[in-house]
Design a protein around this motif. Structure first.
Motif, PDB file in Angstrom:
ATOM      1  N   UNK A 157       0.844  -1.196   0.000  1.00 48.47           N
ATOM      2  CA  UNK A 157       0.000   0.000   0.000  1.00 48.47           C
ATOM      3  C   UNK A 157       0.881   1.249   0.000  1.00 48.47           C
ATOM      4  N   UNK A 158       0.605   2.135  -0.942  1.00 46.88           N
ATOM      5  CA  UNK A 158       1.425   3.336  -1.110  1.00 46.88           C
ATOM      6  C   UNK A 158       0.550   4.577  -1.041  1.00 46.88           C
ATOM      7  N   UNK A 159       0.974   5.546  -0.248  1.00 42.95           N
ATOM      8  CA  UNK A 159       0.310   6.848  -0.214  1.00 42.95           C
ATOM      9  C   UNK A 159       1.385   7.919  -0.312  1.00 42.95           C
ATOM     10  N   UNK A 160       1.062   9.007  -0.984  1.00 42.31           N
ATOM     11  CA  UNK A 160       2.031  10.078  -1.174  1.00 42.31           C
ATOM     12  C   UNK A 160       1.379  11.430  -0.934  1.00 42.31           C
ATOM     13  N   UNK A 161       2.162  12.362  -0.411  1.00 40.00           N
ATOM     14  CA  UNK A 161       1.772  13.762  -0.385  1.00 40.00           C
ATOM     15  C   UNK A 161       2.650  14.463  -1.405  1.00 40.00           C
ATOM     16  N   UNK A 162       2.022  15.111  -2.378  1.00 42.08           N
ATOM     17  CA  UNK A 162       2.766  15.652  -3.507  1.00 42.08           C
ATOM     18  C   UNK A 162       2.406  17.119  -3.738  1.00 42.08           C
ATOM     19  N   UNK A 163       3.092  18.046  -3.067  1.00 41.15           N
ATOM     20  CA  UNK A 163       2.817  19.467  -3.296  1.00 41.15           C
ATOM     21  C   UNK A 163       3.180  19.917  -4.710  1.00 41.15           C
ATOM     22  N   UNK A 179      -3.077  21.646 -11.491  1.00 39.46           N
ATOM     23  CA  UNK A 179      -1.717  21.716 -10.969  1.00 39.46           C
ATOM     24  C   UNK A 179      -1.320  23.160 -10.677  1.00 39.46           C
ATOM     25  N   UNK A 180      -1.625  24.062 -11.601  1.00 36.65           N
ATOM     26  CA  UNK A 180      -1.261  25.468 -11.419  1.00 36.65           C
ATOM     27  C   UNK A 180      -1.976  26.056 -10.203  1.00 36.65           C
ATOM     28  N   UNK A 181      -3.287  25.805 -10.105  1.00 33.81           N
ATOM     29  CA  UNK A 181      -4.065  26.337  -8.983  1.00 33.81           C
ATOM     30  C   UNK A 181      -3.581  25.734  -7.663  1.00 33.81           C
ATOM     31  N   UNK A 182      -3.361  24.424  -7.658  1.00 36.34           N
ATOM     32  CA  UNK A 182      -2.917  23.759  -6.440  1.00 36.34           C
ATOM     33  C   UNK A 182      -1.587  24.280  -5.943  1.00 36.34           C
ATOM     34  N   UNK A 183      -0.661  24.520  -6.874  1.00 33.39           N
ATOM     35  CA  UNK A 183       0.642  25.036  -6.465  1.00 33.39           C
ATOM     36  C   UNK A 183       0.559  26.496  -6.030  1.00 33.39           C
ATOM     37  N   UNK A 184      -0.293  27.279  -6.663  1.00 36.07           N
ATOM     38  CA  UNK A 184      -0.473  28.677  -6.258  1.00 36.07           C
ATOM     39  C   UNK A 184      -1.035  28.778  -4.843  1.00 36.07           C
ATOM     40  N   UNK A 185      -1.927  27.832  -4.503  1.00 38.13           N
ATOM     41  CA  UNK A 185      -2.557  27.847  -3.186  1.00 38.13           C
ATOM     42  C   UNK A 185      -1.757  27.055  -2.144  1.00 38.13           C
ATOM     43  N   UNK A 186      -0.614  26.508  -2.579  1.00 37.47           N
ATOM     44  CA  UNK A 186       0.247  25.710  -1.690  1.00 37.47           C
ATOM     45  C   UNK A 186      -0.498  24.525  -1.082  1.00 37.47           C
ATOM     46  N   UNK A 187      -1.336  23.890  -1.904  1.00 35.91           N
ATOM     47  CA  UNK A 187      -2.072  22.720  -1.435  1.00 35.91           C
ATOM     48  C   UNK A 187      -1.127  21.542  -1.232  1.00 35.91           C
ATOM     49  N   UNK A 188      -1.495  20.670  -0.298  1.00 30.78           N
ATOM     50  CA  UNK A 188      -0.701  19.487  -0.004  1.00 30.78           C
ATOM     51  C   UNK A 188      -1.600  18.254  -0.111  1.00 30.78           C
ATOM     52  N   UNK A 189      -1.947  17.858  -1.345  1.00 31.13           N
ATOM     53  CA  UNK A 189      -2.868  16.731  -1.517  1.00 31.13           C
ATOM     54  C   UNK A 189      -2.191  15.388  -1.261  1.00 31.13           C
ATOM     55  N   UNK A 190      -2.967  14.450  -0.759  1.00 28.58           N
ATOM     56  CA  UNK A 190      -2.495  13.085  -0.526  1.00 28.58           C
ATOM     57  C   UNK A 190      -3.197  12.156  -1.510  1.00 28.58           C
TER      58      UNK A 190
END
Length: 285
Positions: A157-163, A179-190
């Motif tokens: 089982x693999x999980x990643x957090x990829x800012x 991707x652009x919006x997520x990086x602008x908002x400094x999101x940390x999705x798992x």
């Protein structure tokens, strides 16, 4: 009788420095494209040279081994081994698995080749390669090794957090606008690696929340063979220390390793990746 060989791509990271059957493993590298230049096998590059985000006219990119390169490697292995088992990182991340399959098909009648999509990466892929090599060393045949690895891969089982979402967008995991919006908002999705795709499951506020999530994720399992943490570059030393302490207290009989991600993994997920791989114990075959 000659042994079976194990071919693995270079996203693999091996938790143990030596193990039975290690001489049976061969590694096929990816090339790297950076700033418009191709670096064969990523030679001369370090993770620290990669930008935080994969943007611009010539973003950094991992170039999978072509079917021809797999073919050439497998033919070379045919002089050493009577059969080969090929283990690749998740097919959802690149064309490495499909390219290996094409090469294996072209060699039918010349060399028995089994190709397995392990649906993991890094230490997960490395442990599966080690298990295959050890089984071969102990006398398992190709069918037995294939069954063992497919069964263990299903319990990895693999999980990643990829800012660095722009790296994932290159592999079709998220679209470019997200991707652009997520990086602008400094999101940390798992994300989790599942049977059919790599799926977003949570959005975290900070590193501390990620560590708490990883600890809770592991608590779902009763018996684990191994736990591995894949660290960003540079590593997050205080956070890694806290998760190490938690696992040492809660899983004293489970082996645990930490890995600074290698170049190939960083190009798939970004240098800021934080990942967890939990490998569940399975019954003996």
């Amino acid at each position: 009788m000659r042994k079976i060989g194990v071919l693995v791509d270079n996203t693999a990271q091996f938790p143990y420095p030596s193990f039975p059957g290690e001489s049976l493993i061969r590694i096929i590298p990816h090339d790297v494209s950076l700033n418009g230049q191709v670096f064969p096998a990523g030679e001369g590059l370090k993770v620290s040279q990669l930008p935080a985000f994969a943007r611009g006219k010539h973003p950094p990119k991992l170039i999978p081994p072509s079917p021809e390169k797999f073919n050439q490697t497998l033919i070379g292995m045919s002089f050493e081994f009577e059969a080969v088992i090929v283990l690749t990182h998740s097919s959802h991340l690149s064309s490495t698995f499909s390219n290996a399959n094409l090469a294996a098909t072209s060699l039918k009648g010349r060399l028995p080749v089994v190709v397995i999509d392990t649906n993991t990466f890094s230490a997960g892929l490395g442990i599966l390669a080690q298990l295959a090599a050890q089984a071969i060393y102990e006398g398992a045949n190709l069918i037995e090794v294939e069954h063992l690895i497919r069964q263990q891969a299903a319990h990895t089982y693999s999980v990643i957090c990829c800012p660095g979402l722009s790296y994932l967008s290159q592999n079709g995991i998220v679209d470019a606008a997200q991707a652009v919006v997520g990086e602008m908002l400094s999101l940390m999705p798992v994300f989790s690696f599942e049977d059919e795709r790599i799926t977003p499951i949570e959005k975290m506020r900070n590193i501390r929340n990620i560590i708490e999530f990883f600890i809770e994720f592991v608590e779902e399992f009763d018996q684990l063979r191994h736990i591995a943490i894949i660290q960003s570059v540079p590593p997050l030393l205080p956070e890694t220390r806290s998760i190490r302490q938690a696992f040492a207290e809660n899983y004293p009989h489970t082996s645990y390793t930490e890995h600074n991600q290698n170049l190939a993994t960083a190009l798939l997920f970004s240098p800021r990746l934080i990942g967890l791989i939990a490998i569940e114990k399975i019954t003996s075959n």
